[in-house]
Design a protein around this motif. Structure first.
Motif, PDB file in Angstrom:
ATOM      1  N   CYS A   2     -60.035 -26.799  17.398  1.00 15.89           N
ATOM      2  CA  CYS A   2     -60.995 -25.987  16.636  1.00 15.89           C
ATOM      3  C   CYS A   2     -60.250 -24.876  15.895  1.00 15.89           C
ATOM      4  O   CYS A   2     -59.198 -24.411  16.332  1.00 15.89           O
ATOM      5  CB  CYS A   2     -62.023 -25.351  17.567  1.00 15.89           C
ATOM      6  SG  CYS A   2     -62.678 -26.451  18.828  1.00 15.89           S
ATOM      7  N   TYR A   3     -60.831 -24.447  14.772  1.00 10.41           N
ATOM      8  CA  TYR A   3     -60.280 -23.328  13.998  1.00 10.41           C
ATOM      9  C   TYR A   3     -61.391 -22.346  13.671  1.00 10.41           C
ATOM     10  O   TYR A   3     -62.559 -22.734  13.498  1.00 10.41           O
ATOM     11  CB  TYR A   3     -59.653 -23.821  12.692  1.00 10.41           C
ATOM     12  CG  TYR A   3     -58.462 -24.734  12.878  1.00 10.41           C
ATOM     13  CD1 TYR A   3     -57.194 -24.215  13.118  1.00 10.41           C
ATOM     14  CD2 TYR A   3     -58.603 -26.105  12.807  1.00 10.41           C
ATOM     15  CE1 TYR A   3     -56.092 -25.042  13.285  1.00 10.41           C
ATOM     16  CE2 TYR A   3     -57.517 -26.956  12.977  1.00 10.41           C
ATOM     17  CZ  TYR A   3     -56.270 -26.417  13.216  1.00 10.41           C
ATOM     18  OH  TYR A   3     -55.186 -27.247  13.388  1.00 10.41           O
ATOM     19  N   ASP A   4     -61.010 -21.062  13.547  1.00 12.38           N
ATOM     20  CA  ASP A   4     -62.004 -20.080  13.107  1.00 12.38           C
ATOM     21  C   ASP A   4     -62.168 -20.142  11.589  1.00 12.38           C
ATOM     22  O   ASP A   4     -61.522 -20.957  10.915  1.00 12.38           O
ATOM     23  CB  ASP A   4     -61.654 -18.668  13.605  1.00 12.38           C
ATOM     24  CG  ASP A   4     -60.381 -18.091  12.998  1.00 12.38           C
ATOM     25  OD1 ASP A   4     -59.968 -18.534  11.901  1.00 12.38           O
ATOM     26  OD2 ASP A   4     -59.785 -17.191  13.617  1.00 12.38           O
ATOM     27  N   ASP A   5     -63.034 -19.288  11.027  1.00 17.16           N
ATOM     28  CA  ASP A   5     -63.413 -19.404   9.617  1.00 17.16           C
ATOM     29  C   ASP A   5     -62.264 -19.122   8.643  1.00 17.16           C
ATOM     30  O   ASP A   5     -62.390 -19.428   7.449  1.00 17.16           O
ATOM     31  CB  ASP A   5     -64.579 -18.461   9.301  1.00 17.16           C
ATOM     32  CG  ASP A   5     -65.919 -19.062   9.705  1.00 17.16           C
ATOM     33  OD1 ASP A   5     -65.916 -20.216  10.167  1.00 17.16           O
ATOM     34  OD2 ASP A   5     -66.948 -18.376   9.556  1.00 17.16           O
ATOM     35  N   MET A   6     -61.156 -18.565   9.120  1.00 17.74           N
ATOM     36  CA  MET A   6     -60.017 -18.357   8.223  1.00 17.74           C
ATOM     37  C   MET A   6     -59.489 -19.679   7.684  1.00 17.74           C
ATOM     38  O   MET A   6     -58.840 -19.724   6.643  1.00 17.74           O
ATOM     39  CB  MET A   6     -58.903 -17.608   8.953  1.00 17.74           C
ATOM     40  CG  MET A   6     -59.165 -16.125   9.178  1.00 17.74           C
ATOM     41  SD  MET A   6     -59.291 -15.153   7.666  1.00 17.74           S
ATOM     42  CE  MET A   6     -57.633 -15.317   7.018  1.00 17.74           C
ATOM     43  N   VAL A   7     -59.782 -20.786   8.384  1.00 15.09           N
ATOM     44  CA  VAL A   7     -59.295 -22.084   7.934  1.00 15.09           C
ATOM     45  C   VAL A   7     -59.904 -22.459   6.582  1.00 15.09           C
ATOM     46  O   VAL A   7     -59.274 -23.133   5.764  1.00 15.09           O
ATOM     47  CB  VAL A   7     -59.588 -23.174   8.990  1.00 15.09           C
ATOM     48  CG1 VAL A   7     -61.073 -23.527   9.038  1.00 15.09           C
ATOM     49  CG2 VAL A   7     -58.757 -24.422   8.722  1.00 15.09           C
ATOM     50  N   TYR A   8     -61.146 -22.016   6.335  1.00 22.15           N
ATOM     51  CA  TYR A   8     -61.779 -22.331   5.057  1.00 22.15           C
ATOM     52  C   TYR A   8     -61.111 -21.575   3.904  1.00 22.15           C
ATOM     53  O   TYR A   8     -61.033 -22.074   2.782  1.00 22.15           O
ATOM     54  CB  TYR A   8     -63.266 -22.004   5.118  1.00 22.15           C
ATOM     55  CG  TYR A   8     -64.001 -22.850   6.127  1.00 22.15           C
ATOM     56  CD1 TYR A   8     -64.277 -24.188   5.875  1.00 22.15           C
ATOM     57  CD2 TYR A   8     -64.395 -22.321   7.354  1.00 22.15           C
ATOM     58  CE1 TYR A   8     -64.926 -24.981   6.817  1.00 22.15           C
ATOM     59  CE2 TYR A   8     -65.040 -23.100   8.299  1.00 22.15           C
ATOM     60  CZ  TYR A   8     -65.297 -24.423   8.026  1.00 22.15           C
ATOM     61  OH  TYR A   8     -65.938 -25.208   8.950  1.00 22.15           O
ATOM     62  N   LEU A   9     -60.612 -20.386   4.187  1.00 19.81           N
ATOM     63  CA  LEU A   9     -59.877 -19.630   3.174  1.00 19.81           C
ATOM     64  C   LEU A   9     -58.508 -20.254   2.924  1.00 19.81           C
ATOM     65  O   LEU A   9     -57.986 -20.204   1.817  1.00 19.81           O
ATOM     66  CB  LEU A   9     -59.731 -18.173   3.610  1.00 19.81           C
ATOM     67  CG  LEU A   9     -61.049 -17.390   3.735  1.00 19.81           C
ATOM     68  CD1 LEU A   9     -60.808 -16.039   4.379  1.00 19.81           C
ATOM     69  CD2 LEU A   9     -61.709 -17.217   2.381  1.00 19.81           C
ATOM     70  N   ALA A  10     -57.922 -20.846   3.972  1.00 14.55           N
ATOM     71  CA  ALA A  10     -56.613 -21.488   3.813  1.00 14.55           C
ATOM     72  C   ALA A  10     -56.723 -22.792   3.035  1.00 14.55           C
ATOM     73  O   ALA A  10     -55.828 -23.152   2.270  1.00 14.55           O
ATOM     74  CB  ALA A  10     -55.983 -21.742   5.180  1.00 14.55           C
ATOM     75  N   LYS A  11     -57.833 -23.515   3.225  1.00 16.96           N
ATOM     76  CA  LYS A  11     -57.983 -24.827   2.604  1.00 16.96           C
ATOM     77  C   LYS A  11     -58.666 -24.771   1.235  1.00 16.96           C
ATOM     78  O   LYS A  11     -58.627 -25.754   0.494  1.00 16.96           O
ATOM     79  CB  LYS A  11     -58.788 -25.746   3.538  1.00 16.96           C
ATOM     80  CG  LYS A  11     -58.028 -26.151   4.794  1.00 16.96           C
ATOM     81  CD  LYS A  11     -58.853 -27.080   5.661  1.00 16.96           C
ATOM     82  CE  LYS A  11     -58.039 -27.587   6.850  1.00 16.96           C
ATOM     83  NZ  LYS A  11     -56.928 -28.469   6.429  1.00 16.96           N
ATOM     84  N   SER A  12     -59.294 -23.650   0.891  1.00 22.76           N
ATOM     85  CA  SER A  12     -60.032 -23.536  -0.375  1.00 22.76           C
ATOM     86  C   SER A  12     -59.189 -22.853  -1.439  1.00 22.76           C
ATOM     87  O   SER A  12     -58.534 -21.835  -1.171  1.00 22.76           O
ATOM     88  CB  SER A  12     -61.322 -22.739  -0.164  1.00 22.76           C
ATOM     89  OG  SER A  12     -62.162 -23.366   0.781  1.00 22.76           O
ATOM     90  N   LYS A  13     -59.209 -23.405  -2.646  1.00 19.77           N
ATOM     91  CA  LYS A  13     -58.495 -22.823  -3.777  1.00 19.77           C
ATOM     92  C   LYS A  13     -59.473 -22.156  -4.743  1.00 19.77           C
ATOM     93  O   LYS A  13     -60.624 -22.570  -4.854  1.00 19.77           O
ATOM     94  CB  LYS A  13     -57.675 -23.892  -4.504  1.00 19.77           C
ATOM     95  CG  LYS A  13     -56.551 -24.469  -3.644  1.00 19.77           C
ATOM     96  CD  LYS A  13     -55.701 -25.454  -4.414  1.00 19.77           C
ATOM     97  CE  LYS A  13     -54.550 -25.973  -3.543  1.00 19.77           C
ATOM     98  NZ  LYS A  13     -53.694 -26.925  -4.267  1.00 19.77           N
ATOM     99  N   VAL A  14     -58.987 -21.133  -5.430  1.00 22.89           N
ATOM    100  CA  VAL A  14     -59.846 -20.377  -6.337  1.00 22.89           C
ATOM    101  C   VAL A  14     -59.182 -20.216  -7.695  1.00 22.89           C
ATOM    102  O   VAL A  14     -57.957 -20.303  -7.830  1.00 22.89           O
ATOM    103  CB  VAL A  14     -60.179 -18.975  -5.775  1.00 22.89           C
ATOM    104  CG1 VAL A  14     -61.049 -19.076  -4.542  1.00 22.89           C
ATOM    105  CG2 VAL A  14     -58.902 -18.193  -5.463  1.00 22.89           C
ATOM    106  N   GLN A  15     -60.020 -19.998  -8.689  1.00 20.33           N
ATOM    107  CA  GLN A  15     -59.578 -19.640 -10.036  1.00 20.33           C
ATOM    108  C   GLN A  15     -60.299 -18.332 -10.352  1.00 20.33           C
ATOM    109  O   GLN A  15     -61.469 -18.323 -10.725  1.00 20.33           O
ATOM    110  CB  GLN A  15     -59.965 -20.729 -11.044  1.00 20.33           C
ATOM    111  CG  GLN A  15     -59.465 -20.503 -12.463  1.00 20.33           C
ATOM    112  CD  GLN A  15     -57.974 -20.787 -12.603  1.00 20.33           C
ATOM    113  OE1 GLN A  15     -57.419 -21.563 -11.842  1.00 20.33           O
ATOM    114  NE2 GLN A  15     -57.340 -20.166 -13.574  1.00 20.33           N
TER     115      GLN A  15
END
Length: 513
Positions: A120-133
């Protein structure tokens, strides 16, 4: 003691409809599991974090059997995407404290050992896997972090510290945690009170993203070899060292060199390149600070195996009193193991000296940098004056903003002609004819009947403001600001206050012709 609870992932629209259909038909059905205590099914937990990895991780194993092997055993069905909550309390009378909140990302069943393992991972994983412009234009680091979390839908702590370093840059297809690291690099370069700069890291606590400062000490805890520490190790390395930085501009010209001469003498030269960024108005972080921040010195690393303490997680600092290690140490990574009612931890540490050594950096200034806009189009030819003013200004600045003019610091008329050529036939003609002197442009405007004495009431978006005795020109943006060449910064920029440039004396009515 630990308490572990599980909640099923939210039902999809289709799953909700199927569940309702079963209810309507009075068929057997199962409600989604919520807040179900699975503690007694778990044989061991491993809870860990690492400064090189964004998210904290929880790995656990449960006893598992199938109905045909043991009909008395009820097997748990913990789904991918399900929520896991881990709580800790010193004893049965103490109030449990949440130490992990996350989702199941991986599961594996082993029929030979009758076990099911989960990661399991905490919500920081979504920031690591998501890219932004995203464009950050003159905002604080704290506000930038809030924008990123809002973009991905991740909640942020209300008491997040205020980091007032102002940043201006484009996050072009970067992961959110990569952007965080860039923001923290800007902060470290901008903070001059501490010789090593203020360093921050982002972590997830109780489901909310928060920011902690490197060096934030865990109070009322000292790791000692008399009570806590089983063993320790210490190492030193120059594998990550960088002791010379060459700063280059957009044309690849070497403009500045920064050298830690003592480290070069002791360890040999290890060089890196820093790509200089075009300056923007009111930007506080400069290229010199950013280049120096890339210099790296000898790195030391220590590790201890000790009795577990749930406060000891990556990002915080602890005090150590041991035969080899004494002082304050930053936790670079942590692994907590819980099994058979025993809690142990392995910590990787970095020593934080009370008075950091200030390196003597030699700076060599070689050339004035020349910049080309990162937004610049392949075709940067002048326009033909056919666009409307707002569109033409936008197109013109998109083509030439952030660039160094051919005439360098004296390129104000050149910049006005190039930007204005997209909406003004007059400025398009000046650009085509190669007019780069303010007096010539003013004289041509007078001949064309477009020159007036300066008056605020007559100033319109797209008009050219003339200063002094035909000394300088910029284009009015319609909102108190201007587009034009900066002599001090040697680039074309969008300024906020045209009155800051001197005394306006004339107007070229480029908005009309």
């Amino acid at each position: 003691m630990l308490i572990c609870k599980y909640t099923d992932p939210p039902l999809t629209q289709k799953e909700q409809e199927e569940l309702q259909q079963k209810k309507n038909n009075k068929e057997p059905y199962s409600e989604p599991i919520s807040d179900f205590d699975i503690t007694n099914f778990v044989t061991k937990f491993t809870w860990s974090g690492d400064s090189e990895q964004a998210a904290r991780k929880l790995e656990f194993e449960i006893i598992h059997n199938t109905i045909n092997k043991d009909s008395t055993f009820t097997a748990l069905d913990l789904k991918i995407g399900g929520f896991i909550y881990l709580f800790y309390s010193k004893d049965e009378t103490s109030k449990p404290v949440e130490i992990f909140e996350g989702r199941i990302f991986y599961r594996k069943r082993n029929s030979n050992t009758f076990t099911f393992s989960f990661t399991c991972y905490d919500d920081m994983v979504y920031l690591a896997k998501s890219k932004v412009q995203m464009l950050f234009d003159g905002i604080t680091v704290t506000d930038a972090i809030k924008q990123i979390c809002n973009e991905i839908g991740i909640s942020i702590a209300q008491d997040i510290p205020q980091i007032n370093t102002v940043v201006s840059f484009i996050a072009d297809g970067k992961s959110c945690t990569e952007v965080f690291r860039t923001l923290f690099d800007y902060t470290k370069a901008d903070t001059t009170n501490n010789p090593n700069g203020e360093d921050y890291t982002a972590i997830c606590l109780n489901g909310d993203v928060t920011i902690i400062k490197k060096g934030e000490l865990i109070e009322n805890y000292i790791a000692t070899d008399l009570t806590d520490i089983d063993s320790s190790e210490h190492s030193e390395s120059i594998e990550s060292m960088v002791n010379r930085i060459k700063s280059v501009d957009d044309n690849g010209n070497i403009c500045q060199v920064f050298t830690n001469e003592d480290d070069v003498t002791h360890f040999g030269m290890i060089q890196d390149i820093y790509k200089m960024q075009p300056p923007k108005e009111n930007e506080t972080v400069d290229n010199i600070k950013m280049a120096k921040s890339k210099l790296k010195r000898l790195q030391d690393e220590s590790s201890i195996k000790a009795v577990g303490n749930i406060q000891c997680i990556t990002g915080y600092t602890i005090e150590v009193q041991e035969e080899q290690l004494k002082g304050k140490f930053f936790i670079k990574s942590d692994t907590h193991n819980f099994a058979n009612n025993i809690h142990t931890m392995d910590l990787t540490l970095e020593y934080l000296p009370e008075t950091p050594e200030v390196a003597n950096i030699k700076q060599q200034d070689i050339a004035t940098p020349v910049f080309k806009s990162s937004k610049r189009k392949k075709n940067t030819n002048s326009g033909n004056g056919s666009l409307k003013v707002s569109q033409g200004l936008s197109t013109g600045f998109d083509a030439w903003g952030g660039t160094t003019m051919n005439n360098g610091r004296n390129g104000c008329a050149e910049a006005v002609g190039k930007i204005g050529s997209y909406y003004s036939p007059f400025l398009a003609q000046q650009c085509t004819n190669g007019v780069v002197g303010v007096p010539s442009m003013v004289a041509n405007a007078d001949s064309a009947g477009l020159l007036e004495d300066f008056s605020v009431s007559e100033l319109q978006k797209g008009d050219v403001i003339v200063y002094g005795n035909d000394d300088h020109v910029v284009i009015y943006d319609g909102n108190g600001g201007y587009y034009g060449n900066s002599s001090s910064k040697n680039v074309v920029l969008h300024g906020k206050n045209y009155n800051s440039l001197g005394t306006p004396t004339k107007i070229i009515k480029a908005s009309k012709g």
